[in-house]
Design an enzyme around this catalytic site. Structure first.
Site, mmCIF file in Angstrom:
data_model
loop_
_atom_site.group_PDB
_atom_site.id
_atom_site.type_symbol
_atom_site.label_atom_id
_atom_site.label_comp_id
_atom_site.label_asym_id
_atom_site.label_seq_id
_atom_site.Cartn_x
_atom_site.Cartn_y
_atom_site.Cartn_z
ATOM 1 N N MET A 41 9.924 -48.676 6.526
ATOM 2 C CA MET A 41 10.564 -49.709 7.346
ATOM 3 C C MET A 41 12.071 -49.457 7.421
ATOM 4 S SD MET A 41 8.473 -53.204 6.920
ATOM 5 C CE MET A 41 9.285 -53.777 5.464
ATOM 6 N N GLY A 42 12.499 -48.233 7.094
ATOM 7 C CA GLY A 42 13.910 -47.887 7.206
ATOM 8 C C GLY A 42 14.726 -48.389 6.032
ATOM 9 N N LEU A 44 16.655 -46.525 4.298
ATOM 10 C CA LEU A 44 16.100 -45.526 3.388
ATOM 11 C C LEU A 44 16.964 -45.309 2.150
ATOM 12 C CD1 LEU A 44 14.812 -42.856 5.946
ATOM 13 C CD2 LEU A 44 13.617 -44.838 4.985
ATOM 14 N N HIS A 48 12.333 -43.486 -0.845
ATOM 15 C CA HIS A 48 11.704 -43.032 0.399
ATOM 16 C C HIS A 48 11.794 -41.516 0.525
ATOM 17 C CE1 HIS A 48 13.097 -47.200 1.735
ATOM 18 N NE2 HIS A 48 11.805 -47.244 1.998
ATOM 19 N N SER A 197 14.723 -51.319 -0.787
ATOM 20 C CA SER A 197 15.656 -51.715 0.277
ATOM 21 C C SER A 197 16.210 -53.102 -0.001
ATOM 22 C CB SER A 197 14.935 -51.731 1.627
ATOM 23 O OG SER A 197 14.264 -50.519 1.830
ATOM 24 N N ARG A 198 15.463 -53.917 -0.738
ATOM 25 C CA ARG A 198 15.900 -55.293 -1.003
ATOM 26 C C ARG A 198 16.992 -55.367 -2.064
ATOM 27 N NH1 ARG A 198 10.449 -56.219 0.705
ATOM 28 N NH2 ARG A 198 10.412 -57.884 2.248
#
Ligand code: AMP
Length: 298
Positions: A41-42, A44, A48, A197-198
């Site tokens: 979901m990007g 990155l 990833h 990412s969070r």
């Protein structure tokens, strides 16, 4: 070469339409090349990119997809807040050696009258399932679409999202998809926090609290190794530790079978410890193997 895929860098093209993706993959297939897919979901990070590197080690061509899938966000989960930076993601993928970025538009992924959902029963009943209604159906549906669109030989997913990985393994098997699903170990920051990412939502103090999650999980594993029959005691202790460390809410801390994801009350067989807990407004998840893997390493 597709006439429409545009270069982002000398080595990485971007496809926005499924037809471009199919054309490129068919061309590679025609040359006898093995194709790997890394769905993301990007936003990155190195976690990833470790999937991309793993795919490059086993495949001749690697496609990374970037799609922030609205159907896997709940009504109370803010998709608008999800970090997006396609240019930075493209640069990272190019540097890692990926061959194609597939970044479809929302309207191309879901027709206005899209009506089909892939739901994997059982595996989604526990852990994150009850806390994120509809989430795994959203994931299963979009991953089914991405696998059907890219038709890779292998697709790579992180153990960081272990329940998601098992859901995807099951749907690929149940629906006879001709793809090998490959799980990759969780990449962590120096203090043990799983890359996510969070994590960029976390303030400085929250970031310190967050490191308590893998630390406490490692301590729970040590307790379980010492007293395998007292799972409830170890989990109670761990929940208390997380609360003391500053976690605002603990959705679950559960020992479960790695295949069925059913909770276990004895730690005398291969098992995984799973957790989801909130630091402020940010929900973190993690999981570690009790046996058959180095505790705390992934
Ligand atoms: P996301 O962009 O969060 O949907 O993640 C895309 C893929 O990267 C999923 O297969 C994740 O499990 C995987 N992933 C995310 N974080 C990590 C990590 N820290 N280590 C390894 N894989 C990860």
């Amino acid at each position: 070469m597709s006439g429409t895929a545009r270069p982002l860098s000398p080595s990485l093209d971007i496809a926005r339409r499924v037809a471009e993706l199919r054309w490129r993959v068919a061309d590679w297939r025609g040359q006898g090349l093995r194709v790997g897919l890394v769905p993301t979901m990007g936003a990155l990070h190195d976690g990833h990119l470790s999937l991309v590197r793993g795919a490059l080690g086993e495949c001749d061509r690697v496609v990374a997809s970037l799609f922030v899938n609205p159907t896997q966000f709940g009504a109370n989960e803010d998709i608008a807040r999800y970090p997006r930076d396609e240019a930075a993601d493209g640069a990272k993928l190019a540097a890692a050696g990926a061959h194609l970025l597939y970044a479809p538009e929302l309207g191309d992924m879901y027709a206005a009258d899209h009506a089909t959902t892939v739901a994997v029963a059982g595996l989604t009943d526990g852990l994150c399932g009850p806390f994120r209604p509809g989430h795994f159906a959203g994931v299963a549906t979009v991953v089914t679409k991405l696998l059907n669109q890219a038709t890779p030989d292998r697709a790579y997913f992180g153990e960081k999202d272990f329940q998601q990985l098992q859901v995807i393994r099951r749907l690929a098997r149940d629906l006879d998809m001709p793809v090998e699903i490959v799980g990759m170990p969780t990449l962590r920051e120096a203090d043990g926090l799983a890359m996510s990412s969070r994590n960029r939502y976390l303030g400085e103090a929250e970031r310190r609290v967050a490191a308590g999650l893998p630390r406490t999980m490692a301590a729970v594993l040590a307790r379980l190794a010492a007293r395998p029959l007292d799972v409830a005691g170890a989990l109670d202790w761990g929940s208390g530790e997380l609360a003391r460390a500053g976690f605002a809410r603990i959705d679950y801390l559960t020992l479960a079978d790695p295949e069925t994801l059913q909770p276990l009350d004895r730690a005398d067989r291969p098992a995984r410890l799973f957790a989801a807990a909130w630091v402020g407004a940010t929900r973190l998840i993690d999981n570690v193997a009790l046996m058959g893997g180095a505790p705390g390493a992934h």
